[in-house]
Scaffold this motif. Structure first.
Motif, mmCIF file in Angstrom:
data_model
loop_
_atom_site.group_PDB
_atom_site.id
_atom_site.type_symbol
_atom_site.label_atom_id
_atom_site.label_comp_id
_atom_site.label_asym_id
_atom_site.label_seq_id
_atom_site.Cartn_x
_atom_site.Cartn_y
_atom_site.Cartn_z
ATOM 1 N N ALA A 1 1.050 19.107 6.913
ATOM 2 C CA ALA A 1 2.217 19.472 6.105
ATOM 3 C C ALA A 1 1.822 19.955 4.713
ATOM 4 N N ASN A 2 2.599 20.899 4.196
ATOM 5 C CA ASN A 2 2.386 21.416 2.846
ATOM 6 C C ASN A 2 2.980 20.430 1.851
ATOM 7 N N LEU A 3 2.130 19.640 1.238
ATOM 8 C CA LEU A 3 2.617 18.606 0.323
ATOM 9 C C LEU A 3 3.229 19.201 -0.934
ATOM 10 N N ALA A 4 2.750 20.370 -1.351
ATOM 11 C CA ALA A 4 3.288 21.005 -2.556
ATOM 12 C C ALA A 4 4.754 21.381 -2.379
ATOM 13 N N ASN A 5 5.165 21.657 -1.151
ATOM 14 C CA ASN A 5 6.561 22.010 -0.857
ATOM 15 C C ASN A 5 7.413 20.780 -0.583
ATOM 16 N N GLY A 6 6.827 19.611 -0.740
ATOM 17 C CA GLY A 6 7.578 18.379 -0.509
ATOM 18 C C GLY A 6 7.677 17.970 0.931
ATOM 19 N N GLU A 7 6.806 18.561 1.798
ATOM 20 C CA GLU A 7 6.907 18.277 3.224
ATOM 21 C C GLU A 7 6.326 16.918 3.604
ATOM 22 N N GLY A 8 5.593 16.308 2.712
ATOM 23 C CA GLY A 8 5.079 14.978 2.991
ATOM 24 C C GLY A 8 6.166 13.927 2.855
ATOM 25 N N ILE A 9 6.131 12.937 3.721
ATOM 26 C CA ILE A 9 7.102 11.838 3.655
ATOM 27 C C ILE A 9 6.389 10.605 3.115
ATOM 28 N N PRO A 10 6.797 10.115 1.952
ATOM 29 C CA PRO A 10 6.133 8.938 1.391
ATOM 30 C C PRO A 10 6.366 7.701 2.253
ATOM 31 N N ASP B 1 -3.541 19.860 -0.007
ATOM 32 C CA ASP B 1 -4.074 20.213 -1.323
ATOM 33 C C ASP B 1 -5.566 19.933 -1.431
ATOM 34 N N GLY B 2 -6.218 19.539 -0.308
ATOM 35 C CA GLY B 2 -7.654 19.268 -0.296
ATOM 36 C C GLY B 2 -8.016 17.848 -0.656
ATOM 37 N N SER B 3 -7.044 17.024 -1.023
ATOM 38 C CA SER B 3 -7.339 15.639 -1.403
ATOM 39 C C SER B 3 -7.601 14.788 -0.170
ATOM 40 N N ARG B 4 -8.351 13.690 -0.350
ATOM 41 C CA ARG B 4 -8.681 12.786 0.738
ATOM 42 C C ARG B 4 -7.395 12.106 1.236
ATOM 43 N N ALA B 5 -7.239 12.036 2.530
ATOM 44 C CA ALA B 5 -6.049 11.420 3.125
ATOM 45 C C ALA B 5 -6.120 9.901 3.015
ATOM 46 N N TYR C 1 0.849 -1.192 0.000
ATOM 47 C CA TYR C 1 0.000 0.000 0.000
ATOM 48 C C TYR C 1 0.889 1.249 0.000
ATOM 49 N N VAL C 2 0.495 2.228 -0.823
ATOM 50 C CA VAL C 2 1.227 3.497 -0.912
ATOM 51 C C VAL C 2 0.219 4.633 -0.836
ATOM 52 N N THR C 3 0.720 5.857 -0.673
ATOM 53 C CA THR C 3 -0.177 7.014 -0.645
ATOM 54 C C THR C 3 -0.852 7.199 -1.998
ATOM 55 N N ALA C 4 -2.086 7.667 -1.946
ATOM 56 C CA ALA C 4 -2.828 7.934 -3.181
ATOM 57 C C ALA C 4 -2.547 9.337 -3.714
ATOM 58 N N ASN C 5 -1.861 10.166 -2.916
ATOM 59 C CA ASN C 5 -1.649 11.547 -3.331
ATOM 60 C C ASN C 5 -0.677 11.630 -4.500
ATOM 61 N N THR C 6 -1.038 12.400 -5.518
ATOM 62 C CA THR C 6 -0.230 12.518 -6.743
ATOM 63 C C THR C 6 0.320 13.915 -6.951
ATOM 64 N N LEU D 1 3.059 15.390 -5.989
ATOM 65 C CA LEU D 1 4.461 15.348 -6.412
ATOM 66 C C LEU D 1 4.818 13.913 -6.801
ATOM 67 N N PRO D 2 5.784 13.748 -7.716
ATOM 68 C CA PRO D 2 6.154 12.388 -8.148
ATOM 69 C C PRO D 2 6.600 11.487 -7.005
ATOM 70 N N LYS D 3 7.210 12.078 -5.981
ATOM 71 C CA LYS D 3 7.760 11.221 -4.914
ATOM 72 C C LYS D 3 6.673 10.562 -4.080
ATOM 73 N N TYR D 4 5.441 11.052 -4.179
ATOM 74 C CA TYR D 4 4.365 10.470 -3.376
ATOM 75 C C TYR D 4 3.856 9.177 -4.019
ATOM 76 N N ASN D 5 2.847 9.255 -4.827
ATOM 77 C CA ASN D 5 2.257 8.035 -5.378
ATOM 78 C C ASN D 5 3.118 7.384 -6.460
ATOM 79 N N GLN D 6 3.612 8.204 -7.401
ATOM 80 C CA GLN D 6 4.311 7.644 -8.562
ATOM 81 C C GLN D 6 5.549 6.855 -8.155
ATOM 82 N N GLU D 7 6.448 7.495 -7.402
ATOM 83 C CA GLU D 7 7.706 6.824 -7.061
ATOM 84 C C GLU D 7 7.491 5.726 -6.028
#
Length: 516
Positions: free
Chosen positions: A160-169, A137-141, A86-91, A93-99
């Motif tokens: 955390a501000n995900l747009a600034n890369g503050e989220g940790i995948p 970004d308003g997306s469902r967690a 299981y991974v985050t659904a947030n897209t 930034l690439p490092k979240y869902n894609q990577e």
């Protein structure tokens, strides 16, 4: 919390996940630039349960690049098998869902090579609404707390501000099912090690990691400080560790190419007087080592002056100032322009007959030289120096501190009409004593030497002590031969701590220096 249990085989999820975590930690710690932080190492109290939110916050507080949550699956019927991630659904930034999805697929591919069925990379969103359950970004967690808390933090707001890369995948790995047909993948330490290896190899490939033995860990040079003369070249060698590092390429640079340049193999060429820093930088990781280069002009100077007077059938030792100070003065080339008047060998001049000749001292490898004119007078009358002054090839020793010209004259017996003249008022190391005939013509010269008087002021003081100390510590070398002679207080042909200790004792009246 024990997690899922296979009572038939006595397998507890808590125990086997800890083993896999330890295997995975040890495997990844072999790689350069990796720091593995365990949420715990099995050392929690038996009655303590680490909250899921705390697991995510440990990753956030340590600024992790990735949170890996290890699990084993279970169902009521024990009819399912295989691994899923299981991974985050947030897209955003690439490092979240894609990577994270790419990494999850690598892990599943490795597990499938062990025979474990691939159930795919998945996402799952929480069902609740409100800011607590949304990202910035308003997306469902994400549904799974370990992923959600790593992404946004533990708070009531969007975090955390995900747009600034503050989220940790984060990735949650269900390696296989603890009961049913998958049990063969978890029923031994070797089997568990293979699971950790599947995870670890995927992480290594995903991040392009290299073993510590393949990466440069340190660089050092065989010198930290070198002295050079203009036009001189010296090669500096670099030592890269470990020796098994794949990329040992080095870039060499100079802080001041007008002072010193450096080639691709570490060869330094001195260009002009001054100081420069030569830096070696590894292509791999950019580690640096430096050497300070002090460049000076080569010097050869005859310290007796530009002209020297001698009486025939006498000898004089010409003293020199040489840079580099390590140069062996015995290798200086000495020549006389007229050997019928004077001859010279290793700086010792022998007067033959009345006349004038030029003595030249040369250091061929540095292309430098100096010269002095020798005027020879006939030895018509005898000059006598009393035995208290030891005359050694025109160098007067056994001179006492603060000697006056009047006291000096008492030690000479001169023919009628001859007088003594000092080139300087104070008698110390390097003072030139001249004998004048009745026509006031200089016919013979001597140099004075006062042991302990390094700077030639006729006194033995803390200044002399400091000059010797700086010489020994390579702060500033003594290049003058007369200064070297004065600094060699115990006359053992070396300048050491013994000499400045003798001066210190002399100044403090512990023991006076004996002039010999």
């Amino acid at each position: 919390m024990s997690g899922a249990i296979n009572s038939q085989y006595g397998i507890i999820e808590r125990d086997i996940t800890l083993k896999v975590a330890r295997y995975l930690r040890d495997f990844l710690n072999q790689y350069d630039g990796v720091e593995v932080i365990m949420t715990h190492d099995g050392n929690l109290p038996s009655d303590y349960e680490l909250e899921i939110s705390e697991r995510g916050m440990i990753a956030r507080r340590n600024g992790a690049d990735l949170l890996v949550s290890l699990h084993f699956n279970a169902t009521e019927t024990d009819s399912l098998n295989g691994a899923e991630v299981y991974v985050t659904a947030n897209t955003l930034l690439p490092k979240y869902n894609q990577e994270s999805t790419e990494l999850g697929n690598r892990i599943l591919n490795n597990l499938s090579q062990l025979g474990i069925a691939n159930r795919g990379v998945k996402t799952k969103l929480c069902n609740d609404t409100g800011a607590k359950w949304e990202y910035s970004d308003g997306s469902r967690a994400d549904y799974y707390g370990v992923i959600r808390y790593a992404m946004k933090g533990d708070g009531e707001d969007r975090g955390a501000n995900l747009a600034n890369g503050e989220g940790i995948p984060g990735i949650l790995i269900e390696h296989c099912f603890i009961r049913g047909t998958d049990v063969k993948y978890i029923n031994s330490d070797e089997a568990l090690y293979q699971l950790a290896l599947a995870d670890g190899k995927a992480i290594v490939e995903h991040y392009g990691l290299m073993l510590k033995t393949q990466r440069v860990q340190s660089i050092s040079l065989d010198s930290s400080y070198i002295e050079m003369l203009i036009n001189e070249t010296k090669k500096v060698n670099a030592n890269i560790q470990p020796s098994t590092a794949k990329n040992k390429n080095i870039k060499w640079t100079s802080s001041n190419p007008k002072i010193a340049t450096v080639s691709d193999d570490g060869t330094i060429k001195a260009m002009g007087e001054g100081r420069a820093i030569i830096t070696a930088t590894t292509e791999d990781k950019g580690l640096q080592a430096k050497v300070e280069v002090q460049v000076t002009q080569p010097i050869l100077q005859i310290e007796n002056g530009k002209k020297w007077n001698m009486i025939s059938e006498t000898t004089t030792k010409l003293l020199t100032q040489v840079n580099p100070i390590t140069y062996d003065r015995n290798h200086i080339e000495w020549t006389s322009s007229n050997e019928e008047v004077v001859t010279v060998k290793n700086g010792v001049v022998t007067a033959k007959k009345e006349g004038e000749a030029t003595i030249t001292a040369r250091i061929k490898e540095y292309g430098i030289q100096d010269e002095i004119k020798i005027q020879v007078h006939e030895n018509n009358e005898k000059i006598t120096i009393k035995k208290e002054y030891q005359k050694q090839q025109a160098i007067l020793t056994n001179i006492q501190e603060k000697t006056t010209q009047e006291e000096l004259e008492k030690h000479f017996e001169l023919p009628q009409g001859m007088t003594i003249q000092l080139e300087q008022g104070t008698i110390g190391s390097g003072t030139k004593v001249q004998i004048l005939d009745n026509t006031k013509q200089v016919i013979q010269e001597y140099l004075c030497l006062l042991y302990g008087d390094v700077n030639g002021d006729g006194k033995i003081t803390a200044v002399d002590y400091t000059l010797i100390k700086n010489h020994i510590m390579d702060v500033k070398k003594i290049t003058s031969q007369i200064q070297n002679l004065g600094a060699d207080v115990n006359q053992d042909n070396k300048i050491t701590a013994v000499d400045y200790t003798l001066i210190k004792n002399h100044i403090m009246d512990v023991k006076k220096i004996e002039q010999k």
